[in-house]
Motif scaffolding. Structure first.
Motif, PDB file in Angstrom:
ATOM      1  N   GLN A  71     -58.886  66.106 124.554  1.00 39.75           N
ATOM      2  CA  GLN A  71     -59.531  65.432 123.429  1.00 39.75           C
ATOM      3  C   GLN A  71     -58.793  65.713 122.127  1.00 39.75           C
ATOM      4  OE1 GLN A  71     -63.426  67.148 124.113  1.00 39.75           O
ATOM      5  NE2 GLN A  71     -64.234  65.209 124.885  1.00 39.75           N
ATOM      6  N   LYS A  72     -58.294  66.947 121.982  1.00 39.56           N
ATOM      7  CA  LYS A  72     -57.526  67.289 120.784  1.00 39.56           C
ATOM      8  C   LYS A  72     -56.262  66.441 120.686  1.00 39.56           C
ATOM      9  CE  LYS A  72     -59.073  72.087 120.288  1.00 39.56           C
ATOM     10  NZ  LYS A  72     -58.694  73.513 120.405  1.00 39.56           N
ATOM     11  N   GLN A  73     -55.608  66.209 121.815  1.00 39.81           N
ATOM     12  CA  GLN A  73     -54.399  65.398 121.788  1.00 39.81           C
ATOM     13  C   GLN A  73     -54.711  63.961 121.389  1.00 39.81           C
ATOM     14  OE1 GLN A  73     -52.574  66.200 125.659  1.00 39.81           O
ATOM     15  NE2 GLN A  73     -51.018  67.426 124.637  1.00 39.81           N
ATOM     16  N   ARG A  74     -55.835  63.445 121.828  1.00 39.21           N
ATOM     17  CA  ARG A  74     -56.235  62.098 121.425  1.00 39.21           C
ATOM     18  C   ARG A  74     -56.502  62.038 119.925  1.00 39.21           C
ATOM     19  NH1 ARG A  74     -61.061  61.582 125.375  1.00 39.21           N
ATOM     20  NH2 ARG A  74     -61.693  59.939 123.954  1.00 39.21           N
ATOM     21  N   VAL A  75     -57.149  63.059 119.387  1.00 42.94           N
ATOM     22  CA  VAL A  75     -57.456  63.100 117.958  1.00 42.94           C
ATOM     23  C   VAL A  75     -56.168  63.194 117.138  1.00 42.94           C
ATOM     24  CG1 VAL A  75     -58.523  64.483 116.126  1.00 42.94           C
ATOM     25  CG2 VAL A  75     -59.767  64.060 118.253  1.00 42.94           C
ATOM     26  N   LEU A  76     -55.238  64.038 117.577  1.00 47.00           N
ATOM     27  CA  LEU A  76     -53.980  64.194 116.846  1.00 47.00           C
ATOM     28  C   LEU A  76     -53.139  62.925 116.905  1.00 47.00           C
ATOM     29  CD1 LEU A  76     -53.032  67.851 117.868  1.00 47.00           C
ATOM     30  CD2 LEU A  76     -53.982  67.053 115.690  1.00 47.00           C
ATOM     31  N   LEU A  77     -53.211  62.203 118.016  1.00 48.59           N
ATOM     32  CA  LEU A  77     -52.503  60.936 118.098  1.00 48.59           C
ATOM     33  C   LEU A  77     -53.146  59.908 117.171  1.00 48.59           C
ATOM     34  CD1 LEU A  77     -50.255  59.288 119.280  1.00 48.59           C
ATOM     35  CD2 LEU A  77     -51.714  58.725 121.219  1.00 48.59           C
ATOM     36  N   ALA A  78     -54.474  59.943 117.073  1.00 49.96           N
ATOM     37  CA  ALA A  78     -55.168  59.047 116.146  1.00 49.96           C
ATOM     38  C   ALA A  78     -54.725  59.325 114.712  1.00 49.96           C
ATOM     39  CB  ALA A  78     -56.678  59.220 116.278  1.00 49.96           C
ATOM     40  N   ARG A  79     -54.556  60.606 114.382  1.00 46.37           N
ATOM     41  CA  ARG A  79     -54.073  60.956 113.045  1.00 46.37           C
ATOM     42  C   ARG A  79     -52.696  60.352 112.793  1.00 46.37           C
ATOM     43  NH1 ARG A  79     -52.445  67.058 111.392  1.00 46.37           N
ATOM     44  NH2 ARG A  79     -50.949  66.606 113.054  1.00 46.37           N
ATOM     45  N   ALA A  80     -51.825  60.441 113.809  1.00 41.50           N
ATOM     46  CA  ALA A  80     -50.474  59.899 113.654  1.00 41.50           C
ATOM     47  C   ALA A  80     -50.501  58.377 113.521  1.00 41.50           C
ATOM     48  CB  ALA A  80     -49.619  60.310 114.847  1.00 41.50           C
ATOM     49  N   ILE A  81     -51.405  57.729 114.251  1.00 42.13           N
ATOM     50  CA  ILE A  81     -51.503  56.266 114.184  1.00 42.13           C
ATOM     51  C   ILE A  81     -51.944  55.824 112.798  1.00 42.13           C
ATOM     52  CG2 ILE A  81     -52.825  54.286 115.002  1.00 42.13           C
ATOM     53  CD1 ILE A  81     -52.749  55.495 117.790  1.00 42.13           C
ATOM     54  N   CYS A  82     -52.984  56.475 112.245  1.00 39.22           N
ATOM     55  CA  CYS A  82     -53.471  56.033 110.938  1.00 39.22           C
ATOM     56  C   CYS A  82     -52.543  56.484 109.813  1.00 39.22           C
ATOM     57  CB  CYS A  82     -54.908  56.505 110.692  1.00 39.22           C
ATOM     58  SG  CYS A  82     -55.078  58.202 110.141  1.00 39.22           S
ATOM     59  N   GLN A  83     -51.600  57.353 110.115  1.00 35.62           N
ATOM     60  CA  GLN A  83     -50.597  57.742 109.121  1.00 35.62           C
ATOM     61  C   GLN A  83     -49.670  56.573 108.818  1.00 35.62           C
ATOM     62  OE1 GLN A  83     -49.112  61.640 110.039  1.00 35.62           O
ATOM     63  NE2 GLN A  83     -47.405  61.505 108.609  1.00 35.62           N
ATOM     64  N   ASP A  84     -49.571  55.633 109.792  1.00 34.73           N
ATOM     65  CA  ASP A  84     -48.889  54.357 109.580  1.00 34.73           C
ATOM     66  C   ASP A  84     -47.460  54.545 109.076  1.00 34.73           C
ATOM     67  OD1 ASP A  84     -48.585  51.622 109.579  1.00 34.73           O
ATOM     68  OD2 ASP A  84     -49.430  51.361 107.568  1.00 34.73           O
ATOM     69  N   THR A  85     -46.649  55.204 109.908  1.00 33.47           N
ATOM     70  CA  THR A  85     -45.273  55.506 109.519  1.00 33.47           C
ATOM     71  C   THR A  85     -44.277  54.626 110.249  1.00 33.47           C
ATOM     72  OG1 THR A  85     -45.180  57.233 111.224  1.00 33.47           O
ATOM     73  CG2 THR A  85     -45.824  57.906 108.998  1.00 33.47           C
ATOM     74  N   GLU A  86     -43.023  54.695 109.809  1.00 38.53           N
ATOM     75  CA  GLU A  86     -41.957  53.946 110.463  1.00 38.53           C
ATOM     76  C   GLU A  86     -41.501  54.635 111.738  1.00 38.53           C
ATOM     77  OE1 GLU A  86     -38.812  53.601 107.670  1.00 38.53           O
ATOM     78  OE2 GLU A  86     -40.048  52.691 106.102  1.00 38.53           O
ATOM     79  N   ILE A  87     -41.627  55.960 111.778  1.00 42.41           N
ATOM     80  CA  ILE A  87     -41.148  56.748 112.919  1.00 42.41           C
ATOM     81  C   ILE A  87     -42.277  57.607 113.452  1.00 42.41           C
ATOM     82  CG2 ILE A  87     -39.536  58.555 113.664  1.00 42.41           C
ATOM     83  CD1 ILE A  87     -37.657  57.621 111.450  1.00 42.41           C
ATOM     84  N   LEU A  88     -42.428  57.661 114.771  1.00 43.41           N
ATOM     85  CA  LEU A  88     -43.437  58.493 115.427  1.00 43.41           C
ATOM     86  C   LEU A  88     -42.743  59.340 116.490  1.00 43.41           C
ATOM     87  CD1 LEU A  88     -46.327  59.388 116.101  1.00 43.41           C
ATOM     88  CD2 LEU A  88     -46.532  57.344 117.539  1.00 43.41           C
ATOM     89  N   ILE A  89     -42.921  60.658 116.410  1.00 45.61           N
ATOM     90  CA  ILE A  89     -42.325  61.576 117.382  1.00 45.61           C
ATOM     91  C   ILE A  89     -43.438  62.202 118.214  1.00 45.61           C
ATOM     92  CG2 ILE A  89     -40.954  63.664 117.699  1.00 45.61           C
ATOM     93  CD1 ILE A  89     -39.550  63.039 115.082  1.00 45.61           C
ATOM     94  N   LEU A  90     -43.391  62.019 119.515  1.00 44.91           N
ATOM     95  CA  LEU A  90     -44.377  62.578 120.442  1.00 44.91           C
ATOM     96  C   LEU A  90     -43.676  63.642 121.284  1.00 44.91           C
ATOM     97  CD1 LEU A  90     -46.103  59.270 121.632  1.00 44.91           C
ATOM     98  CD2 LEU A  90     -46.725  60.735 119.700  1.00 44.91           C
ATOM     99  N   ASP A  91     -43.908  64.896 120.966  1.00 45.13           N
ATOM    100  CA  ASP A  91     -43.243  66.003 121.650  1.00 45.13           C
ATOM    101  C   ASP A  91     -44.136  66.546 122.757  1.00 45.13           C
ATOM    102  OD1 ASP A  91     -41.760  68.130 122.480  1.00 45.13           O
ATOM    103  OD2 ASP A  91     -41.763  69.201 120.569  1.00 45.13           O
ATOM    104  N   ASP A  92     -43.994  65.976 123.963  1.00 44.66           N
ATOM    105  CA  ASP A  92     -44.803  66.380 125.118  1.00 44.66           C
ATOM    106  C   ASP A  92     -46.282  66.344 124.774  1.00 44.66           C
ATOM    107  OD1 ASP A  92     -44.938  66.992 127.775  1.00 44.66           O
ATOM    108  OD2 ASP A  92     -44.714  69.151 127.508  1.00 44.66           O
ATOM    109  N   SER A  93     -46.676  65.337 124.010  1.00 39.40           N
ATOM    110  CA  SER A  93     -48.044  65.266 123.488  1.00 39.40           C
ATOM    111  C   SER A  93     -49.066  64.837 124.532  1.00 39.40           C
ATOM    112  CB  SER A  93     -48.096  64.292 122.310  1.00 39.40           C
ATOM    113  OG  SER A  93     -47.657  63.000 122.709  1.00 39.40           O
ATOM    114  N   ALA A  94     -48.613  64.440 125.734  1.00 43.88           N
ATOM    115  CA  ALA A  94     -49.542  63.997 126.775  1.00 43.88           C
ATOM    116  C   ALA A  94     -49.735  65.042 127.859  1.00 43.88           C
ATOM    117  CB  ALA A  94     -49.051  62.695 127.394  1.00 43.88           C
ATOM    118  N   SER A  95     -49.306  66.281 127.609  1.00 45.47           N
ATOM    119  CA  SER A  95     -49.337  67.306 128.660  1.00 45.47           C
ATOM    120  C   SER A  95     -50.754  67.611 129.144  1.00 45.47           C
ATOM    121  CB  SER A  95     -48.678  68.591 128.152  1.00 45.47           C
ATOM    122  OG  SER A  95     -49.324  69.066 126.982  1.00 45.47           O
TER     123      SER A  95
END
Length: 208
Positions: free
Chosen positions: A73-97
């Protein structure tokens, strides 16, 4: 830092440590690069936070303590934060472990379906996580000789324990299969082209 945070978002394997913050508060920090000195979110910012939480199916976590939810659930929340950050570049470092494969696939689909999807760099041990990647970079490049590696494919011709043959004949045990290395070799040579081969010699432990 605001200029960098408005261009690049990062989701790491490590979980952040927070104090008295709800999941909604965590996702909302993705909008801070666009706020003023007081860090006050506008109504538009709040809408983007809600949309990001819906995209990762985390809207029911909004009022929960971030420290009290599971790693997945924490990984889903952190990904949501990255999505709403609305950036040009997104780095996912083993974020689905900590995610199951279905949830991992859904989150990657959510990123692809964004109105302005970012250029995404994925570091993952799962082949499924990069199946839709435009380019896949190998783990490393070996550009010299005298390099060797060991791995177990879960089957072989013989099986050894402490250097002694424990069985005769072919064997199969996928449970002990190692993650195979994804090395690539680059050689500059003249004359006969170099080739790669496998050494099926006797092993000290496991099988050959």
């Amino acid at each position: 830092y605001k200029e960098l945070a408005s261009k690049m978002a990062v989701v790491l394997t490590d979980r952040i440590k927070t104090e008295l913050m709800t999941c909604h508060d965590i996702v909302a920090t993705g909008r801070y690069p666009y706020t003023g000195r007081l860090g006050i979110l506008t109504q538009e910012d709040e809408c983007l936070v809600e949309e990001a939480m819906q995209a990762v199916h985390a809207q029911e976590l909004g009022n929960r303590d971030f420290n009290a939810i599971s790693d997945g659930q924490k990984q889903r929340v952190l990904l949501a934060r990255a999505i709403c950050q609305d950036t040009e570049i997104l780095i996912l470092d083993d974020s689905a472990s900590a995610l199951d494969y279905a949830t991992d696939a859904h989150l990657r689909r959510a990123i692809r379906q964004m109105e302005n999807p970012p250029t995404t760099f994925i570091v993952s041990q799962r082949a499924a996580s990069v199946r839709f990647a435009d380019q896949i970079i190998e783990k490393s490049v070996i550009n010299g000789s005298n390099f060797h590696t060991n791995f177990n494919t879960g089957h072989g011709l013989n099986y050894y324990l402490n250097g002694e043959a424990a069985g005769v004949g072919e064997w199969n045990n996928i449970i002990i299969q190692d993650i195979l290395p994804t090395w690539q070799w680059w050689f500059d040579s003249e004359g006969t082209k170099l080739t790669a081969d496998f050494d099926y010699g006797e092993g000290y432990e496991k099988g050959t």
